[in-house]
Design an enzyme around this catalytic site. Structure first.
Site, PDB file in Angstrom:
ATOM      1  N   HIS A 173      31.308  50.241  66.220  1.00 51.40           N
ATOM      2  CA  HIS A 173      31.268  51.626  66.150  1.00 51.40           C
ATOM      3  C   HIS A 173      30.566  51.779  64.943  1.00 51.40           C
ATOM      4  O   HIS A 173      29.507  51.292  64.473  1.00 51.40           O
ATOM      5  CB  HIS A 173      32.244  52.602  66.344  1.00 51.40           C
ATOM      6  CG  HIS A 173      32.068  54.092  66.383  1.00 51.40           C
ATOM      7  ND1 HIS A 173      31.009  54.561  66.576  1.00 51.40           N
ATOM      8  CD2 HIS A 173      33.373  55.050  66.341  1.00 51.40           C
ATOM      9  CE1 HIS A 173      31.475  55.879  66.798  1.00 51.40           C
ATOM     10  NE2 HIS A 173      32.534  56.232  66.647  1.00 51.40           N
ATOM     11  N   HIS A 212      23.867  50.145  72.763  1.00 50.91           N
ATOM     12  CA  HIS A 212      24.529  51.366  72.932  1.00 50.91           C
ATOM     13  C   HIS A 212      24.876  51.568  74.153  1.00 50.91           C
ATOM     14  O   HIS A 212      24.580  51.107  75.081  1.00 50.91           O
ATOM     15  CB  HIS A 212      23.621  52.369  72.430  1.00 50.91           C
ATOM     16  CG  HIS A 212      24.205  53.530  72.049  1.00 50.91           C
ATOM     17  ND1 HIS A 212      24.621  54.686  72.797  1.00 50.91           N
ATOM     18  CD2 HIS A 212      24.662  54.134  70.599  1.00 50.91           C
ATOM     19  CE1 HIS A 212      25.421  55.486  72.219  1.00 50.91           C
ATOM     20  NE2 HIS A 212      25.387  55.056  70.949  1.00 50.91           N
ATOM     21  N   ASP A 263      22.463  52.594  63.435  1.00 52.27           N
ATOM     22  CA  ASP A 263      23.171  51.612  62.468  1.00 52.27           C
ATOM     23  C   ASP A 263      22.032  50.692  61.930  1.00 52.27           C
ATOM     24  O   ASP A 263      22.095  50.405  60.906  1.00 52.27           O
ATOM     25  CB  ASP A 263      24.371  51.027  62.880  1.00 52.27           C
ATOM     26  CG  ASP A 263      25.559  52.003  63.040  1.00 52.27           C
ATOM     27  OD1 ASP A 263      25.535  52.895  62.024  1.00 52.27           O
ATOM     28  OD2 ASP A 263      26.403  51.897  63.926  1.00 52.27           O
TER      29      ASP A 263
HETATM   30  N1  ACO Z   1      23.527  41.902  70.723  1.00 48.38           N
HETATM   31  C1  ACO Z   1      23.672  41.066  71.603  1.00 48.38           C
HETATM   32  N2  ACO Z   1      23.884  41.400  72.760  1.00 48.38           N
HETATM   33  C2  ACO Z   1      24.216  42.471  73.132  1.00 48.38           C
HETATM   34  C3  ACO Z   1      24.793  43.478  72.274  1.00 48.38           C
HETATM   35  C4  ACO Z   1      23.907  43.082  71.089  1.00 48.38           C
HETATM   36  N3  ACO Z   1      24.317  43.814  70.057  1.00 48.38           N
HETATM   37  N4  ACO Z   1      24.929  44.785  73.009  1.00 48.38           N
HETATM   38  C5  ACO Z   1      24.965  44.415  74.027  1.00 48.38           C
HETATM   39  N5  ACO Z   1      24.867  43.186  74.269  1.00 48.38           N
HETATM   40  C6  ACO Z   1      25.015  42.623  75.793  1.00 48.38           C
HETATM   41  C7  ACO Z   1      26.311  42.153  76.176  1.00 48.38           C
HETATM   42  O1  ACO Z   1      26.798  40.740  75.631  1.00 48.38           O
HETATM   43  C8  ACO Z   1      26.351  42.233  77.330  1.00 48.38           C
HETATM   44  O2  ACO Z   1      25.782  41.037  77.969  1.00 48.38           O
HETATM   45  P1  ACO Z   1      26.210  40.486  79.362  1.00 48.38           P
HETATM   46  O3  ACO Z   1      25.871  41.522  80.483  1.00 48.38           O
HETATM   47  O4  ACO Z   1      25.228  39.344  79.516  1.00 48.38           O
HETATM   48  O5  ACO Z   1      27.602  40.414  79.527  1.00 48.38           O
HETATM   49  C9  ACO Z   1      25.510  43.464  77.989  1.00 48.38           C
HETATM   50  O6  ACO Z   1      24.516  43.587  76.573  1.00 48.38           O
HETATM   51  C10 ACO Z   1      26.090  44.597  77.861  1.00 48.38           C
HETATM   52  O7  ACO Z   1      26.941  45.024  76.764  1.00 48.38           O
HETATM   53  P2  ACO Z   1      28.364  45.727  76.885  1.00 48.38           P
HETATM   54  O8  ACO Z   1      29.067  45.200  75.994  1.00 48.38           O
HETATM   55  O9  ACO Z   1      28.751  45.801  78.265  1.00 48.38           O
HETATM   56  O10 ACO Z   1      27.845  47.105  76.442  1.00 48.38           O
HETATM   57  P3  ACO Z   1      28.961  48.143  75.850  1.00 48.38           P
HETATM   58  O11 ACO Z   1      28.403  49.528  76.360  1.00 48.38           O
HETATM   59  O12 ACO Z   1      30.211  47.904  76.051  1.00 48.38           O
HETATM   60  O13 ACO Z   1      28.900  48.129  74.413  1.00 48.38           O
HETATM   61  C11 ACO Z   1      28.233  48.394  72.305  1.00 48.38           C
HETATM   62  C12 ACO Z   1      28.048  48.873  73.610  1.00 48.38           C
HETATM   63  C13 ACO Z   1      29.609  48.058  71.805  1.00 48.38           C
HETATM   64  C14 ACO Z   1      27.445  49.312  71.380  1.00 48.38           C
HETATM   65  C15 ACO Z   1      27.370  47.118  71.934  1.00 48.38           C
HETATM   66  O14 ACO Z   1      26.221  47.180  72.410  1.00 48.38           O
HETATM   67  C16 ACO Z   1      27.537  46.319  70.615  1.00 48.38           C
HETATM   68  O15 ACO Z   1      28.698  45.706  70.395  1.00 48.38           O
HETATM   69  N6  ACO Z   1      26.656  46.682  69.661  1.00 48.38           N
HETATM   70  C17 ACO Z   1      26.566  45.935  68.489  1.00 48.38           C
HETATM   71  C18 ACO Z   1      27.519  46.738  67.566  1.00 48.38           C
HETATM   72  C19 ACO Z   1      26.735  47.922  67.158  1.00 48.38           C
HETATM   73  O16 ACO Z   1      25.792  47.978  66.658  1.00 48.38           O
HETATM   74  N7  ACO Z   1      27.505  48.944  67.065  1.00 48.38           N
HETATM   75  C20 ACO Z   1      27.051  50.528  66.868  1.00 48.38           C
HETATM   76  C21 ACO Z   1      26.748  51.258  68.137  1.00 48.38           C
HETATM   77  S1  ACO Z   1      26.124  52.845  67.526  1.00 48.38           S
HETATM   78  C22 ACO Z   1      27.505  53.722  66.939  1.00 48.38           C
HETATM   79  O17 ACO Z   1      28.657  53.288  67.177  1.00 48.38           O
HETATM   80  C23 ACO Z   1      27.049  54.565  65.646  1.00 48.38           C
END
Ligand code: ACO
Length: 390
Positions: A234, A273, A327
């Site tokens: 987050h 996201h 971010d």
């Molecule tokens: N880098 C690489 N792969 C990613 C990323 C990333 N940043 N984000 C998602 N993916 C991939 C996942 O590995 C998954 O792949 P798969 O289908 O092959 O298993 C797919 O995309 C879907 O991802 P989920 O984890 O299901 O997405 P979710 O909606 O649960 O998570 C989240 C969203 C937590 C923001 C995620 O994208 C993440 O961890 N990003 C990095 C951390 C980040 O930048 N957080 C800030 C978010 S904005 C905020 O809170 C202000």
């Protein structure tokens, strides 16, 4: 005791559905922010975020979120004055801040300081609308002094008083650095505060609403929210982005670094996201903005590095709906402003305090305990084994 049969008038319970991460669950109503994740739209009370970032101030944005309309000139002046009157910390907080270990990270410190503020407010447990509005105002007004003074304490500097002649961004930067910021720096932080103020039912806002829905209190809800924001999935992601930029170091290393991460299925921080499946509109704005700030402050290499990562990620994972989030470019912006890496997430909290507290007041308007269910996946009918026989 005889079991009493449930009254026949009880409504039949609806069949619960399993929704991991609550991704498809609507758990609250809000009038503050609207998000269209497919189109990349964010509005505060119907006004596009881009328009607010260009034209508004953080203080005006908070008024908008809390009153659901833009203020007239005199209303804004009165609102700013009421915030400035609350910038100062209760005197007891000085000793409290000095008691926090200097080695604590600012987010641990902030969570603890917000909780401590609650012990000093005689209205902490008054859950009337008026008292909660006053607490919301105090929390937004005082959080900058908490963050800046914890940083001063850990750096061995004397604590500083806020400057009520300046806006929140200016007073904060002055406390932090000991110098009044330039207008450009003030505006840069002000814009970041606007962009982070509210964002639907994000994880920390949800946590705050869960806490206030138990009829706990505003300080407890804000403490919960800070703890939730801290996580790297987050708000903590902006610090992780900076760590990554430092690790990569130069553009020629972007390709190998990012490809290795993706091959290992590691997360690239600042991307992806839960709601946006296109570019986060806050990131779109911050990209242009961070380029300007980086250019003004001699940090273009950092901006170019970020841009190269963005381009590679767009080609590799853009089609999967993974794009920069707020971010990603906020890290470049905060670094260009000279802020320490571990103050990035507290900056986010400083702004989001307005959204969190606004949501708590909304929640109490039509409150119901937020209490989802867990699906039990353990065994049944297990015999208790006496200690001697285990
Ligand atoms: N880098 C690489 N792969 C990613 C990323 C990333 N940043 N984000 C998602 N993916 C991939 C996942 O590995 C998954 O792949 P798969 O289908 O092959 O298993 C797919 O995309 C879907 O991802 P989920 O984890 O299901 O997405 P979710 O909606 O649960 O998570 C989240 C969203 C937590 C923001 C995620 O994208 C993440 O961890 N990003 C990095 C951390 C980040 O930048 N957080 C800030 C978010 S904005 C905020 O809170 C202000």
């Amino acid at each position: 005791m005889t079991a009493t049969a449930a009254p026949s008038t009880s409504p039949a319970p609806s069949k619960p559905s399993w929704d991991k991460g609550l991704a498809n669950t609507i758990a609250a109503e809000t009038e503050m922010s609207f998000i269209d994740g497919a189109k990349g739209i964010l509005e505060y009370v119907g006004i596009e975020i881009d328009s607010l970032a260009r034209n508004s101030t953080f203080e005006e944005t908070v008024f908008l979120l809390w009153n659901r309309r833009l203020p007239k000139r005199d209303e804004l002046a009165a609102f700013e004055a009421s915030l400035r009157a609350e910038y100062g910390l209760p005197s007891e907080m000085d000793d409290f801040i000095r008691a926090i270990p200097k080695t604590a990270t600012p987010m641990h410190a902030l969570r603890t300081m917000i909780s401590a503020l609650g012990t000093l407010d005689p209205e902490a447990d008054d859950d009337s609308l008026e008292a909660n509005q006053r607490k919301a105002l105090k929390l937004v007004a005082k959080t900058p002094a908490l963050i800046a003074n914890f940083d001063r304490h850990r750096s061995g500097k004397p604590l500083a008083k806020p400057d009520a002649s300046q806006n929140i961004a200016g007073s904060f930067l002055t406390m932090l650095t000991g110098q009044k910021p330039t207008d450009a720096m003030n505006r840069a932080l002000d814009v970041c505060l606007i962009l982070h103020a509210d964002h639907g039912l994000n994880a920390s806002t949800f946590a705050a609403r869960v806490t206030i829905a138990t009829l706990s209190d505003m300080y407890s809800a804000m403490t919960t929210a800070v703890g939730t924001l801290k996580g790297p999935l987050h708000g903590g992601a902006n610090e992780e982005v900076m760590v990554m930029l430092n690790e990569i170091g130069s553009i020629d290393r972007v390709d190998a670094y990012i490809r290795a991460k993706l091959a290992k299925k590691d997360l690239v921080m600042g991307f992806g996201h839960r709601v946006y499946k296109t570019v986060d509109p806050r990131a779109t704005y911050l990209k242009t903005f961070s380029k300007q700030v980086a250019s003004d402050t001699g940090n273009m290499k950092l901006y170019e590095l970020s841009h190269a990562i963005e381009q590679l990620m767009a080609a590799e994972v853009g089609p999967k709906g993974i794009w920069p989030n707020v971010d990603f470019y906020s890290a470049t912006t905060y670094h260009s402003l000279g802020l320490k890496l571990d103050l990035f997430t507290p900056m986010f909290a400083m702004s989001r305090m307005s959204g969190w507290s606004g949501h708590c007041i909304e929640q109490l308007r039509d409150n119901r305990l937020i209490r989802p269910m867990a699906s039990y996946v353990g065994p049944h009918g297990v015999a208790y084994v006496l200690m001697a026989s285990r």
